[in-house]
Design a protein around this motif. Sequence first.
Motif, short mmCIF file in Angstrom:
data_model
loop_
_atom_site.label_atom_id
_atom_site.label_comp_id
_atom_site.label_asym_id
_atom_site.label_seq_id
_atom_site.Cartn_x
_atom_site.Cartn_y
_atom_site.Cartn_z
N TRP A 43 0.86 -1.17 -0.06
CA TRP A 43 0.06 -0.03 -0.13
C TRP A 43 0.75 1.26 -0.16
O TRP A 43 0.58 2.16 -0.70
N ARG A 44 1.90 1.36 0.88
CA ARG A 44 2.86 2.50 0.94
C ARG A 44 3.54 2.55 -0.34
O ARG A 44 3.72 3.80 -0.76
N ASN A 45 3.94 1.50 -1.29
CA ASN A 45 4.54 1.81 -2.53
C ASN A 45 3.79 2.30 -3.31
O ASN A 45 4.09 3.00 -4.20
N TYR A 46 2.61 1.78 -3.56
CA TYR A 46 1.49 2.29 -4.91
C TYR A 46 0.43 3.01 -4.67
O TYR A 46 -0.41 3.09 -5.28
N ARG A 47 -0.01 3.54 -3.05
CA ARG A 47 -1.24 4.19 -2.91
C ARG A 47 -1.25 5.42 -3.79
O ARG A 47 -2.34 5.82 -4.11
N GLY A 48 -0.34 5.90 -4.25
CA GLY A 48 -0.27 7.31 -4.99
C GLY A 48 -0.30 7.09 -6.21
O GLY A 48 -0.84 7.85 -7.22
N ASN A 49 -0.23 5.72 -6.85
CA ASN A 49 -0.31 5.45 -8.08
C ASN A 49 -1.67 4.55 -8.71
O ASN A 49 -2.22 4.37 -9.77
N ILE A 171 10.76 13.03 1.99
CA ILE A 171 10.77 12.25 3.48
C ILE A 171 10.05 13.19 4.14
O ILE A 171 10.87 13.98 4.94
N THR A 172 8.77 13.09 4.39
CA THR A 172 8.05 14.14 5.31
C THR A 172 8.06 13.23 6.73
O THR A 172 8.38 12.00 7.01
N GLU A 173 7.66 13.98 7.74
CA GLU A 173 7.70 13.44 9.21
C GLU A 173 6.71 12.27 9.05
O GLU A 173 6.66 11.30 9.65
N GLU A 174 5.49 12.46 8.37
CA GLU A 174 4.47 11.40 8.57
C GLU A 174 5.07 10.13 7.74
O GLU A 174 4.84 9.04 8.28
N ARG A 175 5.82 10.33 6.61
CA ARG A 175 6.07 8.95 6.47
C ARG A 175 7.42 8.45 7.03
O ARG A 175 7.35 7.09 7.03
N ILE A 176 8.02 9.15 7.75
CA ILE A 176 9.05 8.63 8.82
C ILE A 176 8.43 7.75 9.76
O ILE A 176 8.60 6.81 10.29
N GLU A 177 7.44 8.49 10.40
CA GLU A 177 6.67 7.94 11.60
C GLU A 177 5.77 6.55 11.12
O GLU A 177 5.88 5.55 11.92
N GLU A 178 5.20 6.76 10.08
CA GLU A 178 4.55 5.49 9.50
C GLU A 178 5.43 4.22 9.16
O GLU A 178 5.31 2.97 9.70
N ARG A 179 6.75 4.57 8.79
CA ARG A 179 7.64 3.57 8.41
C ARG A 179 8.36 3.15 9.72
O ARG A 179 8.54 1.86 9.84
N TRP A 180 8.52 3.91 10.70
CA TRP A 180 9.11 3.43 12.19
C TRP A 180 8.06 2.68 12.90
O TRP A 180 8.61 1.67 13.53
N GLU A 181 6.80 2.94 12.66
CA GLU A 181 5.62 2.21 13.67
C GLU A 181 5.81 0.73 12.72
O GLU A 181 5.78 -0.26 13.59
#
Length: 290
Positions: A43-49, A171-181
């Motif tokens: 989902w994180r790879n392709y949600r934007g496409n 690399i937004t803060e949101e992207r960092i946090e979801e990856r870290w989770e």
Amino acid sequence: MDVTYEGTKREVATDKGVLRYHEAGEGPPLLLLHGSGIGVSGWRNYRGNLEVFAEQFHCYILEFPGFGVSDPVDGHPVITASSAVIRFMDALGIESAAMVGNSMGGVVGVNVAMRYPDRVSKLVTIGGVGPNIFSQNPSEGTRLLQEFADGPTREKLVRWLECMVYDRSVITEERIEERWETASDPASHKTLAAMYGSAAFAAQQQMTANSDVPPYWSMMHKVQCPTLLTWGLDDRQCPPDMPMVPMRLIPNAELHVFPNCGHWVMVEAKEAFERIALEFLLRSVPVAGG
């Protein structure tokens, strides 16, 4: 625009556990296969496409076993992902499909196309496929993955994420946090360590050196389907010398390189990638002798 599809998440039971996926659109089937890395998911790879591809295809974003979404199975993640594609297609009655594979997902797509040529009608890869020819191995990105796998910290995650892109503002803060989770999930980290941890990497190198089985990329002449290799010119995870071998070995392959773009082609070069990938996927296949 990052589109969130409500109600697209599905799951299907197989003989080796539940596979989860997102589904959208109508038309011929298109499987979207995700990469590896820290806190990754389909989902994180392709949600934007997904919105763009779903206008032309019946899309399935498959979540591979062991990455914290689908049920984990024993074995090396690339091998279990390849078998998961066939299990998924069999469970849903998909005889053949076009596939888009990001990084490891591209390697998975190539392996499926070599072993089950009738199951893959066309293949689009995003980085990942082929050997390092002139660039260092392991690459900068792989070394950062190894550091994280050996001792996870948020700072190491940020360093790796910034290595994935040309434009660090991605690399937004949101992207960092979801990856870290997701990276904090034990099953997800176990898979990462099995691929990139120092001990696993050394074991794989030793196994390769002592094996009579040739590397997968040396057998890519077996890929029968039309294949589009896409690459970021500034990819520090999978440097742009890697597609030279698959471009030569795959009989019907073409290569498109995107400037000012890192490893995440579908994110940084979103519109251009979607346009070029769709043109390739919708292009008629010439009939032999026609």
